[in-house]
Design a protein around this motif. Structure first.
Motif, PDB file in Angstrom:
ATOM      1  N   ASN A 274       0.904  -1.350  -0.010  1.00  0.00           N
ATOM      2  CA  ASN A 274       0.037  -0.062  -0.083  1.00  0.00           C
ATOM      3  C   ASN A 274       0.882   1.249   0.012  1.00  0.00           C
ATOM      4  OD1 ASN A 274      -2.720  -1.027  -0.229  1.00  0.00           O
ATOM      5  ND2 ASN A 274      -2.495  -1.423   1.859  1.00  0.00           N
ATOM      6  N   THR A 275       1.765   1.318   0.708  1.00  0.00           N
ATOM      7  CA  THR A 275       2.785   2.536   0.947  1.00  0.00           C
ATOM      8  C   THR A 275       3.548   2.777  -0.307  1.00  0.00           C
ATOM      9  OG1 THR A 275       3.222   1.898   3.247  1.00  0.00           O
ATOM     10  CG2 THR A 275       4.840   3.402   2.130  1.00  0.00           C
ATOM     11  N   LEU A 276       3.969   1.713  -0.959  1.00  0.00           N
ATOM     12  CA  LEU A 276       4.382   1.839  -2.453  1.00  0.00           C
ATOM     13  C   LEU A 276       3.580   2.217  -3.479  1.00  0.00           C
ATOM     14  CD1 LEU A 276       6.562  -1.526  -2.624  1.00  0.00           C
ATOM     15  CD2 LEU A 276       7.647   0.785  -2.871  1.00  0.00           C
ATOM     16  N   LEU A 277       2.385   1.786  -3.565  1.00  0.00           N
ATOM     17  CA  LEU A 277       1.341   2.227  -4.439  1.00  0.00           C
ATOM     18  C   LEU A 277       0.988   3.799  -4.008  1.00  0.00           C
ATOM     19  CD1 LEU A 277      -1.106  -0.767  -4.863  1.00  0.00           C
ATOM     20  CD2 LEU A 277       0.694   0.102  -6.191  1.00  0.00           C
ATOM     21  N   GLN A 278       0.782   4.055  -2.879  1.00  0.00           N
ATOM     22  CA  GLN A 278       0.644   5.494  -2.452  1.00  0.00           C
ATOM     23  C   GLN A 278       1.969   6.461  -2.891  1.00  0.00           C
ATOM     24  OE1 GLN A 278      -0.309   5.240   1.441  1.00  0.00           O
ATOM     25  NE2 GLN A 278      -2.101   3.987   1.265  1.00  0.00           N
ATOM     26  N   GLY A 279       2.944   5.751  -2.896  1.00  0.00           N
ATOM     27  CA  GLY A 279       4.212   6.403  -2.776  1.00  0.00           C
ATOM     28  C   GLY A 279       4.921   6.881  -4.246  1.00  0.00           C
ATOM     29  N   GLY A 280       4.095   6.273  -5.398  1.00  0.00           N
ATOM     30  CA  GLY A 280       4.522   6.475  -6.780  1.00  0.00           C
ATOM     31  C   GLY A 280       5.095   5.446  -7.512  1.00  0.00           C
ATOM     32  N   ALA A 281       4.631   4.048  -6.938  1.00  0.00           N
ATOM     33  CA  ALA A 281       5.172   2.858  -7.420  1.00  0.00           C
ATOM     34  C   ALA A 281       4.086   2.408  -8.612  1.00  0.00           C
ATOM     35  CB  ALA A 281       5.424   1.818  -6.352  1.00  0.00           C
ATOM     36  N   LYS A 282       3.273   3.244  -8.931  1.00  0.00           N
ATOM     37  CA  LYS A 282       2.021   2.775 -10.003  1.00  0.00           C
ATOM     38  C   LYS A 282       2.531   2.039 -11.157  1.00  0.00           C
ATOM     39  CE  LYS A 282      -0.860   6.717  -8.573  1.00  0.00           C
ATOM     40  NZ  LYS A 282      -1.392   8.026  -9.014  1.00  0.00           N
ATOM     41  N   ASP A 283       3.512   2.467 -11.713  1.00  0.00           N
ATOM     42  CA  ASP A 283       4.069   2.047 -12.972  1.00  0.00           C
ATOM     43  C   ASP A 283       4.426   0.379 -12.833  1.00  0.00           C
ATOM     44  OD1 ASP A 283       3.538   4.108 -14.110  1.00  0.00           O
ATOM     45  OD2 ASP A 283       5.635   4.806 -14.277  1.00  0.00           O
ATOM     46  N   SER A 284       4.941   0.149 -11.519  1.00  0.00           N
ATOM     47  CA  SER A 284       5.388  -1.432 -10.967  1.00  0.00           C
ATOM     48  C   SER A 284       3.985  -2.209 -11.303  1.00  0.00           C
ATOM     49  CB  SER A 284       5.836  -1.273  -9.671  1.00  0.00           C
ATOM     50  OG  SER A 284       6.910  -0.369  -9.519  1.00  0.00           O
ATOM     51  N   ILE A 285       2.860  -1.978 -11.042  1.00  0.00           N
ATOM     52  CA  ILE A 285       1.755  -2.764 -11.122  1.00  0.00           C
ATOM     53  C   ILE A 285       1.549  -3.615 -12.437  1.00  0.00           C
ATOM     54  CG2 ILE A 285       0.335  -2.042  -9.048  1.00  0.00           C
ATOM     55  CD1 ILE A 285      -1.338  -0.581 -11.232  1.00  0.00           C
ATOM     56  N   TYR A 286       1.991  -2.906 -13.489  1.00  0.00           N
ATOM     57  CA  TYR A 286       2.241  -3.464 -14.818  1.00  0.00           C
ATOM     58  C   TYR A 286       3.625  -4.264 -15.178  1.00  0.00           C
ATOM     59  CZ  TYR A 286      -1.715  -0.310 -15.328  1.00  0.00           C
ATOM     60  OH  TYR A 286      -3.101   0.265 -15.008  1.00  0.00           O
ATOM     61  N   ALA A 287       4.629  -3.792 -14.356  1.00  0.00           N
ATOM     62  CA  ALA A 287       6.007  -4.354 -14.601  1.00  0.00           C
ATOM     63  C   ALA A 287       6.069  -5.650 -14.695  1.00  0.00           C
ATOM     64  CB  ALA A 287       6.929  -3.643 -13.544  1.00  0.00           C
ATOM     65  N   GLN A 288       6.883  -6.485 -15.403  1.00  0.00           N
ATOM     66  CA  GLN A 288       7.102  -7.869 -15.501  1.00  0.00           C
ATOM     67  C   GLN A 288       8.411  -8.195 -15.185  1.00  0.00           C
ATOM     68  OE1 GLN A 288       5.851  -8.973 -19.204  1.00  0.00           O
ATOM     69  NE2 GLN A 288       3.634  -8.890 -18.965  1.00  0.00           N
ATOM     70  N   ASP A 289       8.855  -8.991 -14.333  1.00  0.00           N
ATOM     71  CA  ASP A 289      10.026  -9.656 -14.149  1.00  0.00           C
ATOM     72  C   ASP A 289      10.600 -10.383 -15.247  1.00  0.00           C
ATOM     73  OD1 ASP A 289       8.946 -12.035 -13.704  1.00  0.00           O
ATOM     74  OD2 ASP A 289       9.448 -12.338 -11.674  1.00  0.00           O
ATOM     75  N   VAL A 290      11.629 -10.981 -15.137  1.00  0.00           N
ATOM     76  CA  VAL A 290      12.377 -11.711 -16.343  1.00  0.00           C
ATOM     77  C   VAL A 290      11.368 -13.097 -16.739  1.00  0.00           C
ATOM     78  CG1 VAL A 290      14.568 -11.218 -15.850  1.00  0.00           C
ATOM     79  CG2 VAL A 290      13.766 -12.905 -14.537  1.00  0.00           C
ATOM     80  N   THR A 291      10.652 -13.614 -15.794  1.00  0.00           N
ATOM     81  CA  THR A 291       9.786 -14.576 -16.058  1.00  0.00           C
ATOM     82  C   THR A 291       8.515 -14.091 -16.621  1.00  0.00           C
ATOM     83  OG1 THR A 291       8.809 -14.758 -13.871  1.00  0.00           O
ATOM     84  CG2 THR A 291      10.767 -15.904 -14.221  1.00  0.00           C
ATOM     85  N   GLY A 292       8.146 -12.762 -16.643  1.00  0.00           N
ATOM     86  CA  GLY A 292       7.078 -12.202 -17.125  1.00  0.00           C
ATOM     87  C   GLY A 292       5.835 -12.056 -16.257  1.00  0.00           C
ATOM     88  N   SER A 293       6.315 -12.466 -14.865  1.00  0.00           N
ATOM     89  CA  SER A 293       5.200 -11.849 -13.904  1.00  0.00           C
ATOM     90  C   SER A 293       5.252 -10.568 -13.423  1.00  0.00           C
ATOM     91  CB  SER A 293       5.648 -13.084 -12.789  1.00  0.00           C
ATOM     92  OG  SER A 293       5.716 -13.990 -13.186  1.00  0.00           O
ATOM     93  N   THR A 294       3.844 -10.208 -13.207  1.00  0.00           N
ATOM     94  CA  THR A 294       3.698  -8.983 -12.540  1.00  0.00           C
ATOM     95  C   THR A 294       3.610  -9.082 -11.056  1.00  0.00           C
ATOM     96  OG1 THR A 294       1.184  -9.261 -12.517  1.00  0.00           O
ATOM     97  CG2 THR A 294       2.086  -8.084 -14.448  1.00  0.00           C
ATOM     98  N   PRO A 295       3.595  -8.011 -10.228  1.00  0.00           N
ATOM     99  CA  PRO A 295       3.374  -8.443  -8.638  1.00  0.00           C
ATOM    100  C   PRO A 295       2.281  -8.964  -8.218  1.00  0.00           C
ATOM    101  CG  PRO A 295       4.242  -6.075  -9.251  1.00  0.00           C
ATOM    102  CD  PRO A 295       3.774  -6.548 -10.610  1.00  0.00           C
ATOM    103  N   GLN A 296       1.103  -8.724  -9.018  1.00  0.00           N
ATOM    104  CA  GLN A 296      -0.316  -9.428  -8.862  1.00  0.00           C
ATOM    105  C   GLN A 296      -0.089 -10.799  -8.859  1.00  0.00           C
ATOM    106  OE1 GLN A 296      -3.527  -7.711 -10.755  1.00  0.00           O
ATOM    107  NE2 GLN A 296      -4.519  -9.521 -10.191  1.00  0.00           N
ATOM    108  N   GLN A 297       0.508 -11.201  -9.914  1.00  0.00           N
ATOM    109  CA  GLN A 297       0.664 -12.471 -10.348  1.00  0.00           C
ATOM    110  C   GLN A 297       1.658 -13.366  -9.416  1.00  0.00           C
ATOM    111  OE1 GLN A 297       2.089 -12.028 -14.508  1.00  0.00           O
ATOM    112  NE2 GLN A 297       0.161 -12.748 -15.236  1.00  0.00           N
ATOM    113  N   LEU A 298       2.689 -12.636  -8.845  1.00  0.00           N
ATOM    114  CA  LEU A 298       3.535 -13.148  -7.758  1.00  0.00           C
ATOM    115  C   LEU A 298       2.843 -13.306  -6.588  1.00  0.00           C
ATOM    116  CD1 LEU A 298       6.943 -11.629  -8.897  1.00  0.00           C
ATOM    117  CD2 LEU A 298       6.387 -13.949  -8.957  1.00  0.00           C
ATOM    118  N   ALA A 299       2.102 -12.499  -6.118  1.00  0.00           N
ATOM    119  CA  ALA A 299       1.397 -12.555  -4.673  1.00  0.00           C
ATOM    120  C   ALA A 299       0.306 -13.645  -4.833  1.00  0.00           C
ATOM    121  CB  ALA A 299       0.714 -11.163  -4.642  1.00  0.00           C
TER     122      ALA A 299
END
Ligand SMILES: [Zn+2]
Length: 632
Positions: A274-299
């Protein structure tokens, strides 16, 4: 408290580097060392060391036994830089345990401040393990060669001279270069002192390093992870908040393509997410790691359903707001305006409708052809119409007012402690002003940071999620008013509630009297002059008005009474609901204690008459007496 053997300290310290996330995102938790030295206070200063025999230079340094230390070094001067069996030096032991006098003495006897052990860690790394700010300061001052203040550093203040004022030191450029080398020195895994401080969640060390020594908050370790990656991964919310506030990059990717949001999601740290989302990490919700996973998928993969749900709903609301702003049609504009006003139009229609209903069914109904109002009834009717109408003016004021939004300029203009002396790097990060330098942060009040507004809130302010801004004396967001109720519009809000309550009570009373007088006219076939239930259907509109009036009266009067009682106690709805979150609302015994309560008479007077006036003196003194410094 009994101190464990020095050997146990070695295990805890070496766990600093053992607590890295795994190279693979699959099993990060398996390498997490839960027994971090940060939670182990057995070797903190001031412990009882009666049962420990100080028989070598390392124990003398670790326990701060200056006499023994001098004795050992006098006997063997070269021992000052010699490592113990595990490869750790006396200066590291003194720094770990914040032994300011011992560290100062060791340095004066030639201890090497930047000597690294086999893991590549220096004494400076070790100061960050247990937030030993006193020895941290001794080390860096020694490197900068600016010496110690007269009388030495005060270890109890942990900040040395000028504790709490937060000024960056005036260090000559050539000395600063040496300091920077040490600050940026990575260990075998590339961890700088800032990484270690974040790994242990010591926000005070992070703040001290950034403000006083201009340390880089976005340094990369060998896996390209920043201190923010670490704080988020470990779930240290204070450190995460502080780093975001200091403008750390929220969307930085490590070598595995993971952002801090990925790591917080993998660990299921919902508060950090929550802190990250409020603090400007919005772009990270779409970011994919090397395996193609987003934070939501990993969670979701890790079974953190709450985190995955939070990320999914955040993503949805982001997409919705993007859609609305991209299609800026007339209809959308109306929808947006209505959304801003929320239920306010409903309340307007309700009040105007009730007044109209009152006039047609109670005052001027055909039913009362032979029953004039009388003087009392006329006065009561005027009270109803007058109170409702003036109430609407106050409702309008409440809806359209600035409820007390906190502006960065206000916060800093009102703070006499602000220095324009913030370090140059920090100034660059914060757009030219040293606005991150705040006495509340030097006192460890991290809960006052708003990562969204990027400011340190005044004491009784709170961030409003609906309006997206911090509001002074935040009470609640009122959808019926379509605005936050805060310091600058709560008085209007309560006057509105009071006037409407008066109108509702009066109309209710008058309607009841009129109902009782619904009697057949003289000469009526039913036999005039007496009340009969059989006449009620003819008075149906009067009965409907009474029911509607009573229902509205119940809710408005309840809210009015609650608000007035809170004003009498000088407390807000938010403070009562979340009192456990606010340190300033806790007395020395840990129970609820409201330092702003000056007695109901004074509270009401201040609220009605001096509502926009701050009284910093009494409040500051009351509050600071109940808030111990966390950095001490
Ligand atoms: Zn805010």
């Amino acid at each position: 408290m009994a101190i464990e053997s020095v050997a146990s300290l070695q295990t805890t310290v070496s766990s600093v580097s053992a607590s890295a996330p795994a190279a693979s995102t699959d099993e990060p938790a398996s390498t997490v060392n839960t027994s971090s030295a940060a939670t182990d206070d057995t070797a903190m200063p001031g412990g009882d060391r009666a049962d420990v025999v100080i028989d070598d230079i390392f124990k003398a340094s670790a326990y701060g036994d200056l006499d023994k230390l001098k004795e050992f070094i006098e006997r063997t001067p070269s021992a000052v830089n010699q490592p113990d069996a595990q490869g750790y030096r006396p200066l590291q032991w003194a720094c770990l345990n914040n032994r300011v006098a011992a560290a100062t003495y060791l340095l004066s006897r030639g201890a090497s401040a930047d000597a690294a052990d086999h893991t590549g860690q220096t004494a400076l790394h070790w100061t960050a393990v247990r937030a030993s700010v006193g020895t941290l300061e001794v080390l860096l001052r020694h490197i900068a060669d600016i010496g110690l203040p007269a009388g030495g550093l005060d270890p109890t203040s942990a900040l040395g001279d000028g504790a709490g004022d937060g000024a960056a030191l005036d260090v000559p450029a050539h000395s600063m270069a040496a300091v920077r080398r040490l600050l940026e020195l990575g260990d075998a895994r590339g961890y700088t002192v800032m990484h270690v401080a974040s790994q242990y969640g010591h926000a005070n060390v992070v703040y001290h390093l950034a403000m006083r020594w201009n340390a880089d908050i976005d340094g990369l370790d060998l896996d390209d992870r920043t201190p923010l990656h670490w704080a988020a991964y470990k779930g240290f919310v204070d450190a995460t908040k502080l780093l975001l506030f200091l403008n750390a990059s929220p969307n930085q990717k490590d070598k595995e393509g993971c952002t801090p949001l990925h790591w917080a999601s993998i660990r299921g740290n919902i508060e950090a997410v929550n802190t990250l989302l409020q603090g400007g990490a919005k772009d990270s919700i779409y970011a994919q790691d090397v395996t193609g996973s987003t934070p939501q998928q990993l969670a979701a993969e890790k079974g953190h359903r709450h985190v995955a749900g939070t990320l999914a709903s955040f993503r949805k609301s982001e997409e919705r707001s993007k859609r609305v702003s991209s299609s800026w049609s007339a209809w959308n504009r109306i929808v947006t305006a209505m959304q801003t006003l929320q239920m306010a139009p409903v309340i307007w229609m309700l009040i105007i409708g009730l007044v109209y209903f009152f006039l047609t069914s109670v005052v001027n109904s055909a039913l009362f052809l032979y029953h004039p109002l009388g003087l009392f009834g006329a006065i009561a009717s005027w009270i109803v119409v007058g109170s409702s109408s003036i109430g609407l003016i106050f409702l309008y004021r409440t809806t359209t007012a600035d409820p007390g939004f906190v502006r960065v300029a206000d916060v800093y203009a009102n703070s006499p402690h602000m220095r324009e002396k913030g370090s140059s790097g920090m100034r660059a990060r914060t757009g030219g002003s040293a606005t991150v330098n705040h006495p509340a942060l030097w006192s460890g009040e991290w809960e006052r940071i708003c990562v969204t507004c990027k400011l340190v809130r005044p004491l009784r302010a709170k961030h409003c999620k609906v309006t997206g801004r911090c509001v002074e004396h935040f009470d609640h967001f009122c959808p019926w008013v379509g605005n936050v109720i805060g310091r600058k519009n709560r008085r209007d809000f309560i006057i509105f509630l009071t006037l409407e309550t008066i109108a509702l009570v009066t109309s209710c009373g008058l309607a009841l009297l009129r109902l009782a007088s619904v009697v057949p006219a003289p000469g009526h076939p039913s036999g005039g002059g007496t009340f009969s239930l059989a006449r009620l259907p003819q008075a149906s509109s009067l009965v409907i008005f009474l029911v509607a009036d009573f229902v509205v009266l119940l809710s408005v009067a309840t809210l009015c009474i609650v608000q007035i009682s809170q004003v009498c106690r000088n407390v807000t709805t938010n403070e009562l609901a979340n009192s456990h979150r606010y340190r300033y609302l806790r007395g020395p015994d840990g129970l609820f204690h409201n330092p702003f309560d000056l007695g109901w008479y004074r509270n009401v007077w201040d609220f009605m008459v001096e509502t926009y006036e701050e009284q910093p003196q009494p409040l500051t003194s009351i509050v600071s007496s109940t808030m111990p410094k966390r950095v001490a």
